[in-house]
Design an enzyme around this catalytic site. Structure first.
Site, short mmCIF file in Angstrom:
data_model
loop_
_atom_site.label_atom_id
_atom_site.label_comp_id
_atom_site.label_asym_id
_atom_site.label_seq_id
_atom_site.Cartn_x
_atom_site.Cartn_y
_atom_site.Cartn_z
N SER A 184 77.62 -66.86 -41.39
CA SER A 184 77.71 -68.42 -41.76
C SER A 184 78.58 -68.54 -43.18
O SER A 184 79.13 -69.78 -43.20
CB SER A 184 76.33 -68.88 -41.96
N HIS B 292 76.93 -70.39 -35.36
CA HIS B 292 78.31 -70.56 -35.97
C HIS B 292 79.10 -70.23 -34.81
O HIS B 292 80.56 -70.05 -34.93
CB HIS B 292 78.78 -70.14 -37.10
N LYS C 109 74.90 -77.62 -34.78
CA LYS C 109 76.22 -77.38 -35.39
C LYS C 109 77.54 -77.80 -34.41
O LYS C 109 77.70 -79.07 -34.34
CB LYS C 109 76.57 -75.75 -35.73
#
Ligand code: PLP
Length: 392
Positions: A186, A214, A244
């Site tokens: 991250s 991610h 995300k």
């Protein structure tokens, strides 16, 4: 009415003063996100370069509409834990869709990615088991490991020799073992070496948990870190977040049907918490449609990251997360403030989020940034790095 305890007030004030002195105090600021990675703060508009909304889906009209439709149909809240009456049909559909994306037998959706990581290790491990965790893995992976009550050993970041050494010396003393890592890290944007790690896991009979927060939506054709490798490197436990690249909120675990069934019964952060609200689920479903059908959008964040790195003279990135290491907290804060003066929001990342001495700017690229945004930011960062190297 506020009722204060003097000793509590004194304790909190002293702690805060200490953090302030070390430049580690954090302050929450109001930031209103809107389309095209614009963010409004203190009456000013900035281009946001620290959002994890990699595909710009949080403000996509199709995603917003799906959230509205789900709310109109199923309500604002889900009203109960999924084991009681909180699990409506959209949630099951979302789990089927995520399992399909990942090519796994099954999937469980949790309240958030953080909750997923608090759920998984404690449901599968206990006293007498061993956890091997990458030192730079996300805070909630470490928290899940702690909660499991297994013995924890940290291995140096992406260091397979260290991991092998630990497995070699420690594995036999424990019943079960789990290796835990981010798929894409991250704060650094690099990949875990999954093929080699899974081979080691196989050799020592360790279970591997990869956190794809991610990675999903942006790498491996949107399928995440395992699909990035050729051939695919698929761990038995793949968790991630809907918050995300998918622009919504919630977390998930993709795994075998048997493992998911065990977690449905045993995972406390699933059993004892209210199911996700329908809006988040509807939004995630619409986002998945876009991720699966729009290859251009999926590839855009990395393209922009490459453009930026080429302009600044940084190594070619492998993900849309680009760290610009500055070292001290003061330097990172100063760089962030200067970029803000130029209209860019890039938060300084400091310990304990990253190791001491590695304070940095963490720049994230999104499909909805423009090339002009990238080029201007690159110019600003280049200047900061030049001055930093002159004074270093
Ligand atoms: C953000 C993040 C999480 C937490 O996910 P949330 O859905 O935001 O709770 C977990 N792991 C990693 C690596 C993350 O970056």
């Amino acid at each position: 009415m506020q009722s204060n305890s003097p000793s509590l007030e004194k304790f909190a004030a002293r702690k805060l003063a200490g953090l302030e002195k070390r430049q580690l105090r954090r302050r929450l600021k109001e930031s209103n996100n809107s389309v095209g990675m614009q963010v409004e703060r203190d009456g000013q508009t900035y281009v946001n370069f620290c959002s994890n909304d990699y595909l710009g889906l949080a403000n996509d009209p199709r995603v917003i509409k799906a959230a509205q439709d789900a709310t109109a149909r199923y309500g604002a809240g889900s009203g109960a834990s999924r084991l009681v009456t909180g699990g409506h049909h959209l949630l099951f559909e979302l789990e089927r869709r995520l399992a399909r994306l990942k090519g796994t037998e099954d999937c469980i959706v949790f309240g958030s990615g953080y909750l997923a990581n608090l759920a998984i290790a404690p449901a599968l491990l206990g006293v007498g088991d061993l956890v091997l965790v990458d030192e730079l893995a996300h805070a909630c992976i470490h928290a899940g490991a702690e909660l499991s009550r297994a013995q924890i050993r940290k291995f140096r970041h992406n260091d397979l020799d260290h991991l092998r050494e630990l497995l070699d010396t420690e594995r036999s003393a424990y019943r079960h073992a789990m290796i835990m890592t981010d798929g894409v890290f991250s704060m650094d944007g690099d990949f875990a070496p999954l093929p080699e790690m899974l081979a080691l896991a196989d050799r020592y009979d360790a279970w591997t948990l990869v956190d794809d927060a991610h990675a999903v939506g942006v790498v491996g054709d949107g399928k995440g870190s395992s699909a990035y490798f050729e051939p695919q490197a698929t761990p038995p436990l793949q968790m991630g977040t809907l918050s995300k690249a998918l622009g919504s909120y919630g977390g998930y675990l993709c795994a075998s049907h048997t493992v998911c069934e065990l977690l449905r019964t045993r995972a406390r952060p699933l059993v004892f918490t209210t199911a996700l609200p329908p809006a988040s689920i509807g939004a995630a479903l619409a986002a998945l449609d876009i991720v699966e059908s729009d290859a251009k959008r999926r590839e855009r964040p990395l393209e922009l990251a490459k453009r930026f790195c080429a302009a600044v003279g940084l190594p070619v990135p492998v993900s849309p997360i680009v760290p610009v290491l500055l070292g001290s907290e003061a330097r990172a804060l100063d760089a962030s403030a200067r970029l803000q003066d130029q209209g860019f929001l890039v938060t300084a990342i400091r310990p304990p989020t990253v190791p001491r001495g590695t304070a940095r700017l963490r720049i994230t690229f999104s499909a909805t940034h423009t090339e002009a945004d990238i080029d201007q930011l690159a110019q600003g960062v280049r200047l900061i790095l030049q001055e930093t190297s002159e004074t270093a």
